[in-house]
Every structure is written in C-alpha cells, then in structure tokens.
Design a protein around this motif. Structure first.
Motif, PDB file in Angstrom:
ATOM      1  N   LEU A 157       0.791  -1.216   0.071  1.00  0.00           N
ATOM      2  CA  LEU A 157       0.119  -0.089   0.017  1.00  0.00           C
ATOM      3  C   LEU A 157       0.832   1.246   0.066  1.00  0.00           C
ATOM      4  N   GLN A 158       1.807   1.213   0.631  1.00  0.00           N
ATOM      5  CA  GLN A 158       2.749   2.331   0.843  1.00  0.00           C
ATOM      6  C   GLN A 158       3.393   2.372  -0.446  1.00  0.00           C
ATOM      7  N   SER A 159       3.895   1.409  -1.039  1.00  0.00           N
ATOM      8  CA  SER A 159       4.780   1.519  -2.387  1.00  0.00           C
ATOM      9  C   SER A 159       3.601   2.154  -3.603  1.00  0.00           C
ATOM     10  N   ASP A 160       2.314   1.918  -3.370  1.00  0.00           N
ATOM     11  CA  ASP A 160       1.432   2.586  -4.481  1.00  0.00           C
ATOM     12  C   ASP A 160       1.453   4.072  -4.166  1.00  0.00           C
ATOM     13  N   THR A 161       1.749   4.731  -3.139  1.00  0.00           N
ATOM     14  CA  THR A 161       1.810   6.185  -3.044  1.00  0.00           C
ATOM     15  C   THR A 161       3.091   6.532  -3.651  1.00  0.00           C
ATOM     16  N   ALA A 162       4.056   5.968  -3.752  1.00  0.00           N
ATOM     17  CA  ALA A 162       5.227   6.286  -4.428  1.00  0.00           C
ATOM     18  C   ALA A 162       4.963   6.079  -5.989  1.00  0.00           C
ATOM     19  N   VAL A 163       4.182   5.122  -6.397  1.00  0.00           N
ATOM     20  CA  VAL A 163       4.036   4.825  -7.735  1.00  0.00           C
ATOM     21  C   VAL A 163       3.188   5.930  -8.379  1.00  0.00           C
ATOM     22  N   ASP A 164       2.054   6.445  -7.378  1.00  0.00           N
ATOM     23  CA  ASP A 164       1.284   7.523  -8.000  1.00  0.00           C
ATOM     24  C   ASP A 164       1.934   8.916  -8.314  1.00  0.00           C
ATOM     25  N   GLU A 165       3.070   9.090  -7.304  1.00  0.00           N
ATOM     26  CA  GLU A 165       3.696  10.081  -7.401  1.00  0.00           C
ATOM     27  C   GLU A 165       4.633  10.224  -8.632  1.00  0.00           C
ATOM     28  N   GLU A 210      -4.864  -5.183  -0.176  1.00  0.00           N
ATOM     29  CA  GLU A 210      -5.988  -4.941   0.696  1.00  0.00           C
ATOM     30  C   GLU A 210      -6.878  -6.064   1.263  1.00  0.00           C
ATOM     31  N   LEU A 211      -6.888  -6.916   0.241  1.00  0.00           N
ATOM     32  CA  LEU A 211      -7.341  -8.102   0.335  1.00  0.00           C
ATOM     33  C   LEU A 211      -6.858  -8.897   1.347  1.00  0.00           C
ATOM     34  N   VAL A 212      -5.444  -8.975   1.280  1.00  0.00           N
ATOM     35  CA  VAL A 212      -4.692  -9.874   2.261  1.00  0.00           C
ATOM     36  C   VAL A 212      -4.893  -9.566   3.682  1.00  0.00           C
ATOM     37  N   ILE A 213      -5.178  -8.005   3.987  1.00  0.00           N
ATOM     38  CA  ILE A 213      -5.620  -7.415   5.159  1.00  0.00           C
ATOM     39  C   ILE A 213      -6.913  -7.985   5.710  1.00  0.00           C
ATOM     40  N   PHE A 214      -7.871  -7.944   4.777  1.00  0.00           N
ATOM     41  CA  PHE A 214      -9.169  -8.365   4.865  1.00  0.00           C
ATOM     42  C   PHE A 214      -9.131  -9.746   5.131  1.00  0.00           C
ATOM     43  N   HIS A 223     -10.636   2.483   1.035  1.00  0.00           N
ATOM     44  CA  HIS A 223     -10.923   3.872   1.421  1.00  0.00           C
ATOM     45  C   HIS A 223     -10.755   4.240   2.497  1.00  0.00           C
ATOM     46  N   THR A 224      -9.576   3.649   3.345  1.00  0.00           N
ATOM     47  CA  THR A 224      -9.488   3.869   4.809  1.00  0.00           C
ATOM     48  C   THR A 224      -8.136   4.709   4.805  1.00  0.00           C
ATOM     49  N   VAL A 229      -5.413   2.084   8.968  1.00  0.00           N
ATOM     50  CA  VAL A 229      -4.738   0.803   8.154  1.00  0.00           C
ATOM     51  C   VAL A 229      -3.525   0.091   9.144  1.00  0.00           C
ATOM     52  N   GLU A 230      -2.779   1.110   9.281  1.00  0.00           N
ATOM     53  CA  GLU A 230      -1.381   0.857  10.109  1.00  0.00           C
ATOM     54  C   GLU A 230      -1.955   0.237  11.306  1.00  0.00           C
ATOM     55  N   GLN A 231      -2.892   0.773  12.275  1.00  0.00           N
ATOM     56  CA  GLN A 231      -3.355   0.218  13.356  1.00  0.00           C
ATOM     57  C   GLN A 231      -4.022  -1.214  13.210  1.00  0.00           C
TER      58      GLN A 231
END
Length: 247
Positions: A157-165, A210-214, A223-224, A229-231
C-alpha cells in the motif's frame, strides 16, 4: 500465518488449495505479461508485443476456470468465517489479475503503434522504471497473499503512493515536452497511455494487498486512511503472535 488451515475434510483442503494455487498462477502470469509487454515496447519488438496481445486470452480463460471452481467450492462446502473471507478474496482478486492482463495488452498495443509510427523521443526510461516498480508491487502482493502477511501487504500500500507520485511526475514532464515541441505529440501521447496503464497495474496490486489485510483481520480497509490501516495491521500482527505464544 498459513494461507489455509487444516480442516476435518481432506477433500475440502484439496479443493481450496487447488483454487489458491490457480490464483497464484494467474497472478504470476499477469505480472509476467506486464514485464514482457514493457520489454517489447522498449525494444520495439513487434513479434513479442503481438504475442502478449494473443496471450491475454490465457489469463481470461484462467479467470473463468477459477470462477467455476469457486462456485463449486461454495456450493459443495458452504465455507464460513475465515474460509469464507478467503474465498471472497480469491473471487475479487482474480478480477484484478484479469485487469492487469488487460493493461499489459494495452501496453503491447501501444508498442505496436509506436513501432508503426516511429519511436517516441521521450518517456522510455520513465516507462521502464515505473514498470519495474509495479511488477515488484504485484509480486510482493502475491507473496503477502501466500503467507497472509499483513505487514508486507501494508508495504505494498505504501509503495502505491510512491508509484502514483512517480506517474504524476512523469506525466507532467511529458506534457511540458509536448507544449515545448509539438512535432511528436501522438507518439508521446502513446507513452502517456502506457504510463497510465502501469499506474493502474499498481492500483490492482494495492487491491490484492487490501484483500490480504481483509482475510487476516476481517476488516475492509478500502478507502481507509493509512494511519487506521496501520493500526489494523499492527493489531492483527499482535493477535497472531499471541496465538503462537499460547500454543
């Protein structure tokens, strides 16, 4: 944490494991298609690009096969609790993998177009770098799924932010180039479409994470915000460690 747990019914274990193995196979195939399509684009290899386009049907067929097995699994076994979450995640995840295959096909089609029209004067290094990033995201998401590793999923999830940037930065750079020199507009626009396809691959990798976390937590984290999510990930990790110590 294992992706599946042992059940009283060995046949249930076998059925579930078979679906999981096909799911992983489909994910690896989709990631490979992205890599091959990008290589074809950069090398101006039309034969390979056309093969990527043709091979998209293999991913589509695998999606149908997994769907059919999931339907049979639900009908025969009526899974509950953790098993039901896993089956739901598998059903959703194959949609993401199918769309990754579609994005790879788009990249291959853009490669064919650029081979026909002539290479773009800019954008190939950005394509290569973004392709490497999103492919790694996909593979990490798959590994997180195989191990039900919420910490690794959160890293995706954190990597996706870097990819978007990076996608936004590359897009701005290419748009500036077009405004300064409009001789190669159509070629650069094709590169922009490729970058957009790669950014979407990153989004699908994020969906798998996100499915893994689910599956592991029972919490839908779409959308969280990251802090929440980290918590959830930390609580799930702590609970897992607590179960291990009690054994």
């Amino acid at each position: 944490m294992p992706i599946t747990e042992k059940h009283l019914s060995k046949s249930f274990d076998n059925d579930l494991n078979e679906v999981v193995e096909l799911f992983m196979q489909m994910g690896r195939m989709a990631a490979e298609q992205v890599m091959i399509a990008t290589r074809a684009l950069i090398a101006a290899d039309e034969t390979t690009a056309k093969q990527v386009i043709a091979d998209d049907s293999l991913i589509n067929q695998l999606e149908i096969k997994i769907d059919e097995q999931i339907i049979l699994l639900v009908a025969k076994r009526q899974p509950t609790a953790n098993d039901l979450r896993l089956v739901m995640a598998l059903s959703k995840g194959i949609v993401d993998f199918e769309r990754v295959g579609d994005e790879a096909e788009k990249i291959a089609r853009m490669a064919c177009q650029l081979i026909e029209d002539g290479a773009s004067p800019k954008g190939y290094s950005e394509v290569q770098h973004l392709s490497n990033q999103v492919r790694l995201m996909l593979l990490n998401a798959l590994e997180a799924f195989a191990r039900m590793d919420t910490q690794q999923a959160f890293s995706v999830l954190q990597s996706d932010t870097a990819v978007d940037e990076e996608y936004q930065s590359a897009t701005r750079s290419l748009m500036t180039y077009i405004m300064e020199d409009n001789r190669h507009v159509s070629k650069v626009i094709n590169i922009l479409w490729v970058l957009r396809a790669l950014e979407r691959v990153g989004d699908h990798a994020r969906n798998i994470a996100e499915l893994v976390i689910f599956c592991a937590s029972g919490k839908d984290v779409r959308h969280t915000d990251f802090l929440r999510v980290e918590q959830i990930v930390q609580q799930t990790t702590d609970a897992g460690l607590g179960r291990q110590h009690s054994k």
